[in-house]
Scaffold this active site. Structure first.
Site, PDB file in Angstrom:
ATOM      1  N   SER A   1       3.954  13.022   6.382  1.00 41.51           N
ATOM      2  CA  SER A   1       4.183  11.566   6.545  1.00 41.51           C
ATOM      3  C   SER A   1       5.176  11.107   7.521  1.00 41.51           C
ATOM      4  O   SER A   1       6.067  12.048   8.060  1.00 41.51           O
ATOM      5  CB  SER A   1       4.884  11.078   5.035  1.00 41.51           C
ATOM      6  OG  SER A   1       5.178   9.736   5.143  1.00 41.51           O
ATOM      7  N   SER A   2       4.965   9.726   7.870  1.00 40.21           N
ATOM      8  CA  SER A   2       5.966   9.268   8.781  1.00 40.21           C
ATOM      9  C   SER A   2       7.118   8.448   8.032  1.00 40.21           C
ATOM     10  O   SER A   2       7.997   7.882   8.597  1.00 40.21           O
ATOM     11  CB  SER A   2       5.242   8.270  10.014  1.00 40.21           C
ATOM     12  OG  SER A   2       4.351   9.006  10.352  1.00 40.21           O
TER      13      SER A   2
ATOM     14  N   THR B   1       2.145   0.349   4.132  1.00 47.56           N
ATOM     15  CA  THR B   1       3.167   1.184   3.317  1.00 47.56           C
ATOM     16  C   THR B   1       3.958  -0.120   2.942  1.00 47.56           C
ATOM     17  O   THR B   1       4.125  -1.035   3.615  1.00 47.56           O
ATOM     18  CB  THR B   1       3.750   2.074   4.215  1.00 47.56           C
ATOM     19  OG1 THR B   1       2.543   3.195   4.584  1.00 47.56           O
ATOM     20  CG2 THR B   1       4.737   2.890   3.727  1.00 47.56           C
TER      21      THR B   1
ATOM     22  N   ARG C   1       5.434  12.676  -2.959  1.00 53.50           N
ATOM     23  CA  ARG C   1       4.472  12.443  -2.347  1.00 53.50           C
ATOM     24  C   ARG C   1       3.072  13.068  -2.981  1.00 53.50           C
ATOM     25  O   ARG C   1       3.508  14.037  -3.597  1.00 53.50           O
ATOM     26  CB  ARG C   1       4.827  13.097  -0.616  1.00 53.50           C
ATOM     27  CG  ARG C   1       3.556  13.238   0.210  1.00 53.50           C
ATOM     28  CD  ARG C   1       3.712  11.828   1.116  1.00 53.50           C
ATOM     29  NE  ARG C   1       2.801  12.260   2.309  1.00 53.50           N
ATOM     30  CZ  ARG C   1       2.346  11.279   2.804  1.00 53.50           C
ATOM     31  NH1 ARG C   1       2.462   9.892   2.568  1.00 53.50           N
ATOM     32  NH2 ARG C   1       1.752  11.290   4.038  1.00 53.50           N
TER      33      ARG C   1
ATOM     34  N   GLY D   1       2.733   3.186   9.566  1.00 51.18           N
ATOM     35  CA  GLY D   1       2.116   4.371   9.886  1.00 51.18           C
ATOM     36  C   GLY D   1       3.043   4.862  10.937  1.00 51.18           C
ATOM     37  O   GLY D   1       4.217   5.165  10.580  1.00 51.18           O
TER      38      GLY D   1
ATOM     39  N   ASN E   1      -1.179   4.897   1.792  1.00 54.51           N
ATOM     40  CA  ASN E   1      -1.820   5.245   3.191  1.00 54.51           C
ATOM     41  C   ASN E   1      -2.217   3.564   3.720  1.00 54.51           C
ATOM     42  O   ASN E   1      -1.410   2.996   4.091  1.00 54.51           O
ATOM     43  CB  ASN E   1      -2.645   6.236   3.440  1.00 54.51           C
ATOM     44  CG  ASN E   1      -2.900   6.593   4.562  1.00 54.51           C
ATOM     45  OD1 ASN E   1      -1.976   6.350   5.588  1.00 54.51           O
ATOM     46  ND2 ASN E   1      -3.921   7.215   4.965  1.00 54.51           N
TER      47      ASN E   1
ATOM     48  N   THR F   1       3.585   4.329  -0.615  1.00 53.60           N
ATOM     49  CA  THR F   1       2.268   4.063   0.082  1.00 53.60           C
ATOM     50  C   THR F   1       0.966   4.502  -0.717  1.00 53.60           C
ATOM     51  O   THR F   1       0.989   5.488  -1.385  1.00 53.60           O
ATOM     52  CB  THR F   1       2.360   4.580   1.453  1.00 53.60           C
ATOM     53  OG1 THR F   1       1.430   3.921   2.314  1.00 53.60           O
ATOM     54  CG2 THR F   1       2.147   5.907   1.459  1.00 53.60           C
TER      55      THR F   1
HETATM   56  O1  DON Z   1       2.831   8.450   5.013  1.00 53.12           O
HETATM   57  C1  DON Z   1       2.494   8.003   6.170  1.00 53.12           C
HETATM   58  O2  DON Z   1       2.959   8.210   7.047  1.00 53.12           O
HETATM   59  C2  DON Z   1       1.331   7.000   6.350  1.00 53.12           C
HETATM   60  N1  DON Z   1       0.698   7.186   5.056  1.00 53.12           N
HETATM   61  C3  DON Z   1       2.073   5.698   6.263  1.00 53.12           C
HETATM   62  C4  DON Z   1       0.921   4.589   6.061  1.00 53.12           C
HETATM   63  C5  DON Z   1       1.405   3.239   6.527  1.00 53.12           C
HETATM   64  O3  DON Z   1       2.592   3.112   6.802  1.00 53.12           O
HETATM   65  C6  DON Z   1       0.338   2.180   6.590  1.00 53.12           C
HETATM   66  N2  DON Z   1       1.012   1.074   6.976  1.00 53.12           N
HETATM   67  N3  DON Z   1       1.571   0.156   7.412  1.00 53.12           N
END
Ligand code: DON
Length: 584
Positions: free
Chosen positions: A459-460, A388, A111, A481, A408, A406
């Site tokens: 993060s998710s 992502t 990350r 996200g 983001n 990702t």
């Molecule tokens: O790490 C995270 O949770 C976010 N930056 C993920 C962003 C994301 O999944 C965007 N799109 N689909």
């Protein structure tokens, strides 16, 4: 009209033939979960990713004798070329590796890290409000990238082929170019305005006259090819030191960015102890913090485990009600307790404790939705003893990789590093810029996820493995996200609770609730009856008033299941265009 009546007639004739087929099959049902969606099946190896060229790049490396880790690294570098929406060199992610010979799982955290110059209130304006433009679209939005260190380290420790070999397909795709895919040209056209705002980014992704490439036109990225060659020749040093590092720092200095040479040289990958939970006879092995995904997937599974979910029927209103209420408690706890474990003492064991789950289960009213305003993060936990992208790989030896990485946002902060040809992330927006103010995904946070130099934003992303009766079973994960956690949760739940094939587990319509906003999102494919019943139970169902509002997909999982008969089965989620399972 004629076509419609022919179609109806065909359906009727199929339906009337069913009893006969049923009898022929000895009484077992003809229409099983698997009969409408079919996975790709293979014996030797598979790569499932969001992009055709990238999956094929991984497959090419498998065919050279590479293992699942070699294939994953090849896919990761190729996605940086062919899927720049999220594939990246300038971002970060998480990779779960399963080494069959050692029966061991490794959780690699690459990350982004907040640069040394970052500070707690850096995204607040003079009035103390969050300046979203600065937090999302400026160079200050970029954390120090981790991808190149993550991929190269994974390869040198767990791969079997040289870096230059594994990066070969990515270099070729950047250098010689590739015919523009429909999915990428559609995406670039959609984001033309944002990407066109920066001349360097515009030159990277659009033709000399500023217009988008058409499908099938050759798309070359020579500057990106040069960066990839520097990495292939010098490993991570080719990125974190030398001319590529100089270009990153120059870009930063030109326009208020924070990343310095020191930040680049101080970047570290962390191998973390994977997080383990159980659901009935499955073991769930997933990403620990700074991912919140693993913690909350296990928490929600623990809550559900106390009920007979199967008998409720997949996606019935009562089934969805239980999932939704579990989600609310999980996202409430996320807002308070989750952050970078190197900076904040995340109570992982408490949140994933089965007894704590039983406590949550006891608070859930099985008839009525509890409004989110009446749900708070647990005041005291039990004492602790758009883009992502995800890809999964598996090889014939039984090694597997689940990797989510990702920038983001789709195309990150939209800023390409001049002379180096890659986009930068806007991951700093995943920090909580101000307690109580939601980030771009509507997620709330506070102290645990406040900005600090060197810290990793929460993060998710949820790359996850399942083991069934002790044997490797599934590699899963996806983008989306805040909806990543719930989409991975439902995909693996489908596989575990209903024994669905990887194709059906992926395809089934999903739901999402994240505590705030207090809104239950249902994907297309849920029946009107179910929507109405959920609304009667007190849920604020998105899409009830207008079906268009509900026409929203949740995630795009890229999963592989190793079937008991030894076949590798994979499914590239069709929710986003261009995904591909490559296999042999
Ligand atoms: O790490 C995270 O949770 C976010 N930056 C993920 C962003 C994301 O999944 C965007 N799109 N689909």
């Amino acid at each position: 009209m004629r076509f419609i009546s022919l179609f109806v007639a065909a359906l009727i004739s199929v339906a009337s033939a069913l009893p006969a087929l049923h009898a022929q099959s000895g009484g077992s049902p003809i229409i099983t979960y698997d009969s409408r969606f079919h996975p790709v099946l293979a014996r030797k190896g598979m790569v499932v990713s969001q992009d055709f060229y990238a999956s094929e790049a991984g497959l090419e490396v498998l065919k050279l004798g590479g293992n699942a880790i070699d294939a994953a690294v090849a896919t990761g570098f190729a996605l940086a070329v062919t899927h720049p929406q999220a594939g990246n060199l300038g971002g970060g992610g998480f990779m779960m590796v399963y080494l069959k010979s050692e029966d061991r799982v490794i959780a690699i955290d690459y990350r982004e890290m907040a640069p040394a110059g970052a500070s707690r209130d850096m995204f607040l304006d003079d009035a103390g409000n969050v300046d979203n433009r600065r937090a999302r679209f400026s160079l200050k939005a970029s954390g120090t990238p981790g991808t190149v260190m993550g991929l190269t380290q994974a390869l040198s420790k767990y791969g079997s082929l040289p870096l230059a070999t594994v990066m070969g397909p990515a270099i070729r795709l950047a250098d010689e170019g590739f015919p523009m895919s429909w999915a990428l040209q559609a995406s670039l056209s959609r984001y033309q305005q944002r990407l066109g705002g920066d001349p360097v980014t515009k030159a990277q992704f659009f033709k000399e006259d500023g217009t988008p490439y058409q499908q099938g036109e050759l798309f070359r990225q020579p500057e990106l090819a040069a960066t990839l060659k520097a990495i292939a020749a010098n490993g991570a040093d080719g990125f974190y030191r030398g001319w590529v590092a100089d270009r990153i720092v120059e870009t930063m200095q030109k326009d208020g960015g924070l990343i310095t040479h020191d930040d680049l040289q101080n970047y570290v990958v962390k191998e973390r102890e994977p997080l383990r939970g159980t659901y009935r006879n499955f073991e769930v092995v997933t990403m620990p913090p700074p991912s919140s995904g693993g913690v909350h997937v296990i928490q929600m599974l623990n809550v559900l485990e106390g009920w007979d979910m199967k008998s409720l029927g997949h996606n019935s209103a009562n089934y969805i009600h239980r999932l939704t209420e579990s989600m609310k408690y999980a996202y409430a706890d996320r807002s308070k307790y989750l952050g970078d474990p190197d900076y904040f003492d995340v109570p992982v064991a408490a949140i994933t404790d089965k007894a704590y789950a039983a406590n949550i289960r006891g608070r859930i009213n099985l008839e009525r939705a509890t409004p989110s305003t009446e749900i708070a993060p647990a005041p005291k936990l039990p004492y602790e003893s758009n883009d992502t992208t995800h890809f999964s790989t598996m090889d014939a030896a039984g090694n597997m990789v689940a990797n989510t990485y990702t920038l983001n946002f789709t195309y990150g902060n939209g800023r390409v590093v001049a002379g180096a040809g890659f986009l930068l992330n806007n991951e700093m927006d995943d920090f909580s810029a101000k307690p109580g103010t939601p980030n771009a995904f509507g997620l709330l946070g506070g102290e645990a996820n406040a900005i600090e130099p060197g810290k990793r934003p929460l993060s998710s992303m949820t790359p996850t493995f399942l083991f069934k009766d002790g044997k490797p079973y599934m590699a899963a994960g996806g983008p989306g996200g805040s909806t990543i956690i719930t989409s991975v949760f439902q995909t693996i739940l489908n596989a575990m609770e209903f024994d669905m094939s990887v194709a059906t587990a992926t395809a089934r319509p999903r739901i999402h609730h994240q505590w705030f906003p207090d809104r239950l999102i249902l994907e297309p494919g849920h029946s009107v009856d179910t929507r109405l019943r959920l609304a009667e139970m007190g849920h604020s169902v998105s899409g009830l008033a207008s079906f268009n509002e509900g026409e929203r997909v949740l995630g795009a999982t890229m999963s592989i299941i190793l079937r008991p008969d030894g076949l590798i089965s994979g499914m590239a989620d069709y929710r986003r265009p261009g995904a591909h399972a490559a296999a042999y």
